[in-house]
Scaffold this motif. Structure first.
Motif, short mmCIF file in Angstrom:
data_model
loop_
_atom_site.label_atom_id
_atom_site.label_comp_id
_atom_site.label_asym_id
_atom_site.label_seq_id
_atom_site.Cartn_x
_atom_site.Cartn_y
_atom_site.Cartn_z
N HIS A 1 -5.81 -8.34 -6.17
CA HIS A 1 -4.62 -9.10 -6.55
C HIS A 1 -3.93 -9.84 -5.42
O HIS A 1 -3.08 -10.69 -5.70
N VAL A 2 -4.23 -9.54 -4.19
CA VAL A 2 -3.59 -10.22 -3.06
C VAL A 2 -4.56 -11.24 -2.50
O VAL A 2 -5.67 -10.88 -2.09
N PRO A 3 -4.19 -12.53 -2.49
CA PRO A 3 -5.10 -13.57 -1.99
C PRO A 3 -5.49 -13.32 -0.53
O PRO A 3 -4.65 -13.03 0.31
N GLY A 4 -6.77 -13.43 -0.26
CA GLY A 4 -7.28 -13.27 1.09
C GLY A 4 -7.73 -11.87 1.43
O GLY A 4 -8.32 -11.64 2.48
N TYR A 5 -7.45 -10.91 0.56
CA TYR A 5 -7.81 -9.51 0.84
C TYR A 5 -8.91 -9.01 -0.09
O TYR A 5 -9.03 -7.82 -0.33
N ALA A 6 -9.73 -9.90 -0.63
CA ALA A 6 -10.82 -9.52 -1.53
C ALA A 6 -11.83 -8.57 -0.89
O ALA A 6 -12.42 -7.74 -1.61
N PRO A 7 -12.08 -8.62 0.43
CA PRO A 7 -13.04 -7.66 1.01
C PRO A 7 -12.63 -6.20 0.82
O PRO A 7 -13.48 -5.31 0.92
N LEU A 8 -11.37 -5.95 0.52
CA LEU A 8 -10.95 -4.57 0.31
C LEU A 8 -11.57 -3.97 -0.95
O LEU A 8 -11.73 -2.75 -1.03
N THR A 9 -11.95 -4.80 -1.91
CA THR A 9 -12.62 -4.27 -3.10
C THR A 9 -14.00 -3.72 -2.73
O THR A 9 -14.42 -2.71 -3.28
N ARG A 10 -14.68 -4.38 -1.79
CA ARG A 10 -15.98 -3.86 -1.32
C ARG A 10 -15.80 -2.52 -0.61
O ARG A 10 -16.62 -1.62 -0.76
N VAL A 11 -14.72 -2.43 0.19
CA VAL A 11 -14.45 -1.17 0.88
C VAL A 11 -14.20 -0.07 -0.14
O VAL A 11 -14.70 1.05 -0.02
N SER A 12 -13.42 -0.39 -1.18
CA SER A 12 -13.13 0.59 -2.22
C SER A 12 -14.40 1.06 -2.93
O SER A 12 -14.59 2.26 -3.16
N ARG A 13 -15.27 0.11 -3.24
CA ARG A 13 -16.53 0.49 -3.91
C ARG A 13 -17.43 1.31 -3.00
O ARG A 13 -18.10 2.23 -3.45
N ALA A 14 -17.42 0.97 -1.72
CA ALA A 14 -18.22 1.75 -0.77
C ALA A 14 -17.69 3.17 -0.66
O ALA A 14 -18.46 4.14 -0.61
N LEU A 15 -16.37 3.33 -0.63
CA LEU A 15 -15.79 4.67 -0.56
C LEU A 15 -16.07 5.45 -1.84
O LEU A 15 -16.23 6.67 -1.81
N CYS B 1 0.83 -1.20 0.00
CA CYS B 1 0.00 0.00 0.00
C CYS B 1 0.87 1.26 0.00
O CYS B 1 0.57 2.23 -0.71
N ALA B 2 1.95 1.26 0.76
CA ALA B 2 2.86 2.41 0.80
C ALA B 2 3.47 2.65 -0.57
O ALA B 2 3.56 3.80 -1.03
N THR B 3 3.87 1.59 -1.24
CA THR B 3 4.46 1.74 -2.56
C THR B 3 3.44 2.28 -3.56
O THR B 3 3.75 3.16 -4.37
N LEU B 4 2.21 1.76 -3.50
CA LEU B 4 1.17 2.25 -4.40
C LEU B 4 0.81 3.70 -4.11
O LEU B 4 0.56 4.49 -5.03
N LEU B 5 0.78 4.09 -2.83
CA LEU B 5 0.50 5.48 -2.50
C LEU B 5 1.62 6.40 -2.95
O LEU B 5 1.37 7.53 -3.39
N GLU B 6 2.86 5.93 -2.84
CA GLU B 6 4.00 6.74 -3.31
C GLU B 6 3.94 6.96 -4.82
O GLU B 6 4.45 7.95 -5.32
N SER B 7 3.33 6.02 -5.53
CA SER B 7 3.22 6.18 -6.98
C SER B 7 2.14 7.18 -7.36
O SER B 7 2.00 7.50 -8.54
N GLY B 8 1.38 7.66 -6.39
CA GLY B 8 0.40 8.70 -6.66
C GLY B 8 -1.04 8.24 -6.72
O GLY B 8 -1.92 9.02 -7.06
N LEU B 9 -1.31 6.98 -6.41
CA LEU B 9 -2.68 6.47 -6.45
C LEU B 9 -3.46 6.91 -5.21
O LEU B 9 -2.90 6.99 -4.12
N PRO B 10 -4.75 7.15 -5.36
CA PRO B 10 -5.57 7.44 -4.18
C PRO B 10 -5.85 6.16 -3.39
O PRO B 10 -5.67 5.05 -3.89
N VAL B 11 -6.32 6.33 -2.17
CA VAL B 11 -6.55 5.19 -1.28
C VAL B 11 -7.58 4.23 -1.88
O VAL B 11 -7.42 3.01 -1.78
N ARG B 12 -8.63 4.75 -2.51
CA ARG B 12 -9.62 3.87 -3.14
C ARG B 12 -8.99 2.94 -4.16
O ARG B 12 -9.28 1.74 -4.19
N SER B 13 -8.12 3.48 -4.99
CA SER B 13 -7.46 2.66 -6.01
C SER B 13 -6.52 1.65 -5.38
O SER B 13 -6.42 0.51 -5.85
N VAL B 14 -5.85 2.06 -4.32
CA VAL B 14 -4.94 1.14 -3.62
C VAL B 14 -5.74 -0.03 -3.05
O VAL B 14 -5.34 -1.19 -3.19
N LEU B 15 -6.87 0.26 -2.43
CA LEU B 15 -7.70 -0.80 -1.87
C LEU B 15 -8.22 -1.72 -2.97
O LEU B 15 -8.28 -2.93 -2.80
#
Length: 177
Positions: free
Chosen positions: A71-85, A51-65
């Protein structure tokens, strides 16, 4: 001594008669259905580094989530958080339905989302403290393993020591009958 050799040869014959156990276990593994992962397989520290690397590249938190959740196994619920945001849902409400193992990322990402400040250093610091915590937990589990191993080793090694070390000495000290 003859009993020891006979026991060894009997064990060898039994092993050869039973076939190759590794081939059987590989066959059993192929027939067993693969279970879905129960929770995150990657450590939260590694995901915070991502997440730190993606944020350093200039992406917003929604895109990082969205990226991490997709793409990371086991962290699929983060896509729901991103859509909610994306739908302007409140931060706490968006994270409400996320499992506890994934929720460990929330406090570190909250500062970036709510303040808009670059928080890559904060995320890397949180990742470093998470790695230190994981190391301490692993050391504690290792110490517990050493304690739990004493009784089985004592139950197995002590009779062998008595049978192979003490009994022959006692028999050799007995007078001839």
């Amino acid at each position: 001594m003859a009993y020891l050799v006979a026991g060894f040869l009997a064990g060898l014959a039994l092993w050869m008669w039973s076939g190759n156990p590794s081939a059987r276990s590989a066959e059993a593994d192929r027939t067993r259905p693969e279970a879905p992962p129960a929770g995150p397989r990657e450590s939260p520290s590694l995901v915070l580094e991502m997440c730190a690397t993606l944020l350093e590249s200039g992406l917003p938190v929604r895109s990082v989530l969205e990226i991490v959740g997709g793409h990371v196994p086991g962290y699929a619920p983060l896509t729901r958080v991103s859509r909610a945001l994306e739908l302007n849902v409140d931060w706490e409400r968006a994270w409400r339905q996320v499992p506890d193992a994934v929720r460990e990322l929330e406090p570190s990402l909250r500062f970036t989302q709510l303040s808009g400040a670059p928080a890559a250093k904060l995320l890397r610091s949180a990742a470093a403290s998470g790695r230190k915590r994981e190391i301490r937990e692993a050391e504690a589990r290792g110490a517990e393993f050493g304690i739990k191993l004493v009784i089985p080793l004592g139950l197995c090694a002590l009779p062998a020591f008595v049978c192979l070390g003490v009994v022959p000495i006692v028999i050799s000290l007995l007078p001839d009958f």
